[in-house]
Enzyme design. Structure first.
Site, PDB file in Angstrom:
ATOM      1  N   ASP A  19       0.832  -1.209   0.000  1.00 38.75           N
ATOM      2  CA  ASP A  19       0.000   0.000   0.000  1.00 38.75           C
ATOM      3  C   ASP A  19       0.868   1.261   0.000  1.00 38.75           C
ATOM      4  O   ASP A  19       1.979   1.263   0.526  1.00 38.75           O
ATOM      5  CB  ASP A  19      -0.913  -0.026   1.231  1.00 38.75           C
ATOM      6  CG  ASP A  19      -2.099   0.918   1.085  1.00 38.75           C
ATOM      7  OD1 ASP A  19      -2.347   1.411  -0.037  1.00 38.75           O
ATOM      8  OD2 ASP A  19      -2.777   1.165   2.103  1.00 38.75           O
ATOM      9  N   ASN A  67     -10.990  -2.386  -5.540  1.00 36.28           N
ATOM     10  CA  ASN A  67     -10.213  -1.393  -6.296  1.00 36.28           C
ATOM     11  C   ASN A  67     -10.857  -0.992  -7.631  1.00 36.28           C
ATOM     12  O   ASN A  67     -10.438  -0.009  -8.248  1.00 36.28           O
ATOM     13  CB  ASN A  67      -8.767  -1.877  -6.524  1.00 36.28           C
ATOM     14  CG  ASN A  67      -7.909  -1.829  -5.270  1.00 36.28           C
ATOM     15  OD1 ASN A  67      -7.024  -2.654  -5.070  1.00 36.28           O
ATOM     16  ND2 ASN A  67      -8.161  -0.860  -4.384  1.00 36.28           N
TER      17      ASN A  67
END
Ligand code: IPE
Ligand code: IPE
Ligand code: MG
Length: 241
Positions: A19, A67
């Site tokens: 991330d 996502n």
């Protein structure tokens, strides 16, 4: 009992939530995709470090079922990055003894990408030095739901009965059926949440949250995180003597 990679030193199976690519790019006043490209380059370094660090299995989160909510530009850019990554890295992965697998639902992915994924799995199927699993369109809830659906189908067909349904049987329908459970889950970028990654498999995993943004996460830092894992005591619910 959870199944674990049987290695004396270090965590046999490390899973990483990569991330912070977007923020890394933002800090440089560049588009988010610039960060994703930098992140992909880091993957090479981390995979290469695995054999020396006793990491036999590395599982990385590349794209979640959530996502898709990002802009069309970012999603398309990521999909094209995955294709380029496979095309560019295939030879080196083969040569370096890396066996690649993909987890996640392929149904929503572009057919060209899926073909490259299948080819890379096949190409590297005889490798055994490092088992690299890349999660694309992966979500833990989605994975368990798909497994439950296939299990229900087996019952409907009369090949299993409801009495056969236990944790062991369900595990055999998960995308990760051939993998040991992760010993350690690392998340970069300072966020301390799991974001739907390996929900079932990480029931007894250790967690390490590091502030470094993924494109800055070096093999040196990886080694440091692994050595701090080595100092932990895992109990799996038992009382140790
Ligand atoms: C992780 O980086 C990569 C993917 C989720 C594809 P992010 O894109 O989430 O980066 P931040 O969290 O916005 O910084
Ligand atoms: C998790 O990161 C998914 C990947 C790293 C591929 P996100 O950036 O999507 O997670 P949230 O939205 O911060 O929970
Ligand atoms: Mg993020």
């Amino acid at each position: 009992m959870p199944k674990h990679a049987d290695l004396k030193t270090g965590p046999g199976h490390v899973a990483i939530i990569m991330d912070g690519n977007g923020r890394w790019a933002q800090q440089r006043n560049r588009p988010r995709l610039f960060g994703h490209h930098a992140g992909a380059r880091r993957v090479r370094e981390i995979v290469a470090a695995c054999p020396d660090l006793g990491v036999k299995y590395l599982t990385i989160f590349a794209f979640s079922t959530e996502n898709w909510k990002r802009t069309q530009t970012e999603v398309a850019g990521l999909m094209s990055l995955f294709r380029k990554y496979i095309e560019r890295e295939a030879k080196a992965l083969l040569k370096n003894g890396v066996r690649v697998r993909f987890i996640g639902d392929r149904i929503r992915l572009d057919v060209k990408l899926v073909r490259l994924m299948d080819e890379l799995e096949l190409l590297t199927a005889d490798n055994d030095l490092v088992h690299l699993t890349i999660a694309i369109n992966y979500g833990g809830r989605d994975e368990v739901t798909r497994a439950a659906k296939r299990l229900a189908y087996e019952v409907e067909m009369g090949r299993l009965t409801h009495n056969d349904v236990d944790a062991e049987t369900l595990s055999r329908f998960l995308d990760t059926r051939v993998l040991p459970d992760p010993d350690l889950v690392i998340r970069t970028s300072g966020e301390a949440r799991i974001s739907n990654f390996l929900l079932w498999q990480s029931a007894y995993s250790e967690y390490e949250f590091v502030d470094t943004l993924w494109p800055d996460f070096t093999a040196v830092e990886f080694a440091r995180v692994l050595s701090s894992y080595g100092r932990r005591e895992r109990r799996f619910g038992a009382v140790l003597a």
